[in-house]
Design a protein around this motif. Structure first.
Motif, PDB file in Angstrom:
ATOM      1  N   VAL A 392      15.674  10.424  -5.605  1.00 50.55           N
ATOM      2  CA  VAL A 392      16.570  11.998  -4.675  1.00 50.55           C
ATOM      3  C   VAL A 392      16.725  13.114  -5.502  1.00 50.55           C
ATOM      4  O   VAL A 392      17.353  14.051  -5.187  1.00 50.55           O
ATOM      5  CB  VAL A 392      17.369  11.126  -4.235  1.00 50.55           C
ATOM      6  N   GLU A 393      16.833  12.846  -6.841  1.00 50.55           N
ATOM      7  CA  GLU A 393      17.273  13.966  -7.556  1.00 50.55           C
ATOM      8  C   GLU A 393      15.998  15.511  -7.337  1.00 50.55           C
ATOM      9  O   GLU A 393      16.780  16.373  -7.615  1.00 50.55           O
ATOM     10  CB  GLU A 393      17.230  13.550  -9.219  1.00 50.55           C
ATOM     11  N   ASP A 394      15.239  15.201  -7.187  1.00 52.80           N
ATOM     12  CA  ASP A 394      14.125  16.077  -6.790  1.00 52.80           C
ATOM     13  C   ASP A 394      14.422  16.456  -5.465  1.00 52.80           C
ATOM     14  O   ASP A 394      13.427  18.219  -5.136  1.00 52.80           O
ATOM     15  CB  ASP A 394      12.856  14.617  -7.375  1.00 52.80           C
ATOM     16  N   ALA A 395      15.002  16.292  -4.349  1.00 51.43           N
ATOM     17  CA  ALA A 395      15.089  16.996  -3.508  1.00 51.43           C
ATOM     18  C   ALA A 395      17.146  16.866  -3.641  1.00 51.43           C
ATOM     19  O   ALA A 395      17.364  16.495  -2.512  1.00 51.43           O
ATOM     20  CB  ALA A 395      14.591  16.409  -2.268  1.00 51.43           C
ATOM     21  N   PRO A 396      17.041  18.331  -3.674  1.00 52.31           N
ATOM     22  CA  PRO A 396      18.324  18.815  -3.004  1.00 52.31           C
ATOM     23  C   PRO A 396      18.717  19.276  -1.430  1.00 52.31           C
ATOM     24  O   PRO A 396      17.340  19.493  -1.046  1.00 52.31           O
ATOM     25  CB  PRO A 396      18.351  19.684  -4.096  1.00 52.31           C
ATOM     26  N   GLY A 416      20.474  16.231   3.062  1.00 50.33           N
ATOM     27  CA  GLY A 416      21.694  15.708   2.426  1.00 50.33           C
ATOM     28  C   GLY A 416      20.906  13.749   1.067  1.00 50.33           C
ATOM     29  O   GLY A 416      20.036  13.940   1.844  1.00 50.33           O
ATOM     30  N   LYS A 417      22.164  13.467   0.346  1.00 47.79           N
ATOM     31  CA  LYS A 417      21.926  12.429  -0.178  1.00 47.79           C
ATOM     32  C   LYS A 417      22.607  11.668   0.196  1.00 47.79           C
ATOM     33  O   LYS A 417      23.319  11.234   0.184  1.00 47.79           O
ATOM     34  CB  LYS A 417      21.252  13.089  -1.477  1.00 47.79           C
ATOM     35  N   ASP A 418      22.170   9.811   0.109  1.00 50.45           N
ATOM     36  CA  ASP A 418      22.533   8.984   0.097  1.00 50.45           C
ATOM     37  C   ASP A 418      21.928   8.001  -1.542  1.00 50.45           C
ATOM     38  O   ASP A 418      20.618   7.037  -0.491  1.00 50.45           O
ATOM     39  CB  ASP A 418      22.415   8.472   1.128  1.00 50.45           C
ATOM     40  N   LYS A 419      22.641   7.688  -1.911  1.00 52.47           N
ATOM     41  CA  LYS A 419      21.817   7.143  -3.910  1.00 52.47           C
ATOM     42  C   LYS A 419      22.205   5.342  -3.179  1.00 52.47           C
ATOM     43  O   LYS A 419      21.130   4.645  -3.773  1.00 52.47           O
ATOM     44  CB  LYS A 419      22.892   6.914  -4.689  1.00 52.47           C
ATOM     45  N   SER A 420      22.338   4.929  -1.938  1.00 48.64           N
ATOM     46  CA  SER A 420      22.619   3.625  -1.740  1.00 48.64           C
ATOM     47  C   SER A 420      21.229   3.047  -1.428  1.00 48.64           C
ATOM     48  O   SER A 420      20.562   1.835  -0.842  1.00 48.64           O
ATOM     49  CB  SER A 420      23.725   3.583  -0.602  1.00 48.64           C
ATOM     50  N   GLY A 421      20.471   4.308  -1.093  1.00 49.59           N
ATOM     51  CA  GLY A 421      19.528   3.515  -0.365  1.00 49.59           C
ATOM     52  C   GLY A 421      19.332   4.109   0.487  1.00 49.59           C
ATOM     53  O   GLY A 421      18.153   3.862   1.862  1.00 49.59           O
ATOM     54  N   GLU A 422      20.793   4.393   1.882  1.00 43.90           N
ATOM     55  CA  GLU A 422      20.588   4.287   3.203  1.00 43.90           C
ATOM     56  C   GLU A 422      20.267   5.778   3.797  1.00 43.90           C
ATOM     57  O   GLU A 422      20.337   6.829   2.953  1.00 43.90           O
ATOM     58  CB  GLU A 422      21.670   3.672   4.190  1.00 43.90           C
ATOM     59  N   ALA A 423      19.576   6.408   4.738  1.00 46.64           N
ATOM     60  CA  ALA A 423      18.581   7.037   4.881  1.00 46.64           C
ATOM     61  C   ALA A 423      19.754   8.208   5.650  1.00 46.64           C
ATOM     62  O   ALA A 423      20.862   7.407   6.680  1.00 46.64           O
ATOM     63  CB  ALA A 423      18.048   7.186   6.361  1.00 46.64           C
TER      64      ALA A 423
END
Length: 424
Positions: A392-396, A416-423
């Motif tokens: 996810v770090e590669d996709a701002p 956006g990003k969700d580091k929990s793994g949920e979209a």
């Protein structure tokens, strides 16, 4: 220029065209020179005896047995009449005397005072001595003997005139080979002139290129009669001939020296004719025999070769040449069928292996994974190929994405990003 000679009185006597000597002076001087020779022993053969009744002198002619030379001889008639051995024309003698020059007739003669007849024993001893001499010189060597021609066209014949030896040779040779030709030389075959005549005839025939062989023939006779054929001059003449020489002298027991020097010795003149020319009838019979033997040998060879060919043809490979090919053809067909089956079986087995590998590759490939509901997210970077998004770090936010699913791909953007793994 003149010469000066002393006279009988001691006074010099000139000799020149202006002052020639008279005949009497020359005859006297010759007589004086001959008288100085003294007494000598001379050997030869008496060829003429002349005793005139009532005269005190007998006249003889003494001839050399080897060459044509003779000497006049005078003696007392008592020497001839009282000789222990009768002296006749042809007798070989040894004389003792002194040469004399008869000035009245200008002749030379031998005045003899002793005459000795040469006996048979002495003649045989001389022949034996000559035999040993010629043998030592190699004239009897068998290696020097020349072979006789098989069929001479011309034969040289030396023999006495109208002799039995001539008739025998001509008749026997003519019966054996009628085409043979003869060059005949009739000579004396005994007596004082025989040797010289035979040597001359031998040289004449040897120089004739048409003569291929020379026959020297004479009938039998006493030792004295055959003496010319043991003469050294004749023996050496035979040895010097380039043409083969056949000696047919006397009968079987006779053995003159020319028999040893000649290339072939014939027992008799008849035997010489048989040796010189072949027998036409015998040669024809021999030719017929050789032809029959040659024909038989040829027939046997042909029969032997025919049997060999029959044996070869009876062998299976030649009796039915295609049988081996047919057997090989059947074997090749079987091998081809077996090879085809093996190839098909190998191909089928390898095809199954390929199918299994394809299935495994299909199962492990990305298409099968996508078909189960998964997708591949790629980040789209302008100016370069899309890159698989791994973090996810590669996709701002705002990054353009390409999402590949089983039946295609969609273009999206990151909100956006969700580091929990949920979209989001």
């Amino acid at each position: 220029m003149s010469s000066v000679q002393p006279s009988q009185t001691g006074a010099p006597t000139s000799n020149s065209p202006e002052h020639p000597w008279p005949v009497r002076s020359v005859a006297t001087k010759v007589s004086q020179w001959i008288d100085r020779l003294g007494s000598i022993w001379v050997e030869g053969q008496i060829t003429q005896i002349n005793i005139r009744p009532g005269t005190r002198t007998a006249f003889l002619v003494l001839r050399d047995a080897s060459v044509d030379m003779s000497l006049s001889v005078t003696c007392s008639p008592a020497l001839i009449r009282d000789s222990p051995v009768p002296l006749t024309e042809g007798s070989r003698v040894v004389m003792f005397g002194k040469l004399s020059f008869y000035t009245g007739r200008g002749t030379v003669s031998l005045r003899v005072t002793e005459i000795r007849a040469v006996g048979i024993g002495e003649l045989l001893a001389r022949i034996e001595r000559l035999r040993a001499l010629l043998a030592a010189e190699g004239l009897f060597d068998p290696r020097l003997k020349r072979p006789l021609p098989f069929l001479p066209h011309t034969v040289g014949l030396i023999t006495g005139r109208a002799s039995a030896a001539e008739r025998d040779v001509l008749s026997v040779a003519g019966k054996r080979w009628p085409a043979v030709q003869f060059e005949i030389r009739n000579t004396a075959v005994q007596g004082p002139t025989a040797t010289a005549q035979i040597v001359a005839a031998l040289a004449e025939l040897d120089s004739n290129p048409a003569v291929e062989v020379i026959v020297l023939a004479r009938g039998g006779g006493s030792v004295e009669d055959l003496l010319p054929f043991s003469d050294e001059t004749l023996c050496r003449a035979i040895a010097a001939c380039t043409t083969p020489v056949v000696s047919a002298i006397g009968h079987e027991p006779d053995n003159p020296l020319c028999d040893h020097v000649a290339d072939v010795r014939a027992a008799t003149p008849t035997d010489a004719a048989k040796r010189v020319v072949p027998d036409a009838l015998a040669e024809q019979a021999l030719v017929a025999e050789f032809r029959a033997r040659g024909a038989a040998a040829l027939r046997n060879w042909v029969a032997r070769e025919a049997r060999s060919l029959a044996d070869l043809r009876s062998r299976p490979v030649l009796a039915d040449p295609l049988a081996a090919v047919e057997r090989r053809a059947e074997e090749i067909a079987r091998l081809r069928e077996a090879g085809r089956r093996d190839v098909n079986r190998l191909v089928a087995g390898q095809a199954t292996v390929v199918e299994h590998l394809v299935a495994r590759l299909t199962t492990l490939g990305p298409a099968a994974t996508l078909a189960r509901g998964y997708s591949v997210v790629q980040k789209v970077v302008p100016g370069s190929d899309p890159e698989v998004l791994r973090s996810v770090e590669d996709a701002p936010p705002g990054t353009q994405l390409r999402v590949r699913v089983a039946d295609g791909a969609v273009i999206a953007a990151v909100m956006g990003k969700d580091k929990s793994g949920e979209a989001q």
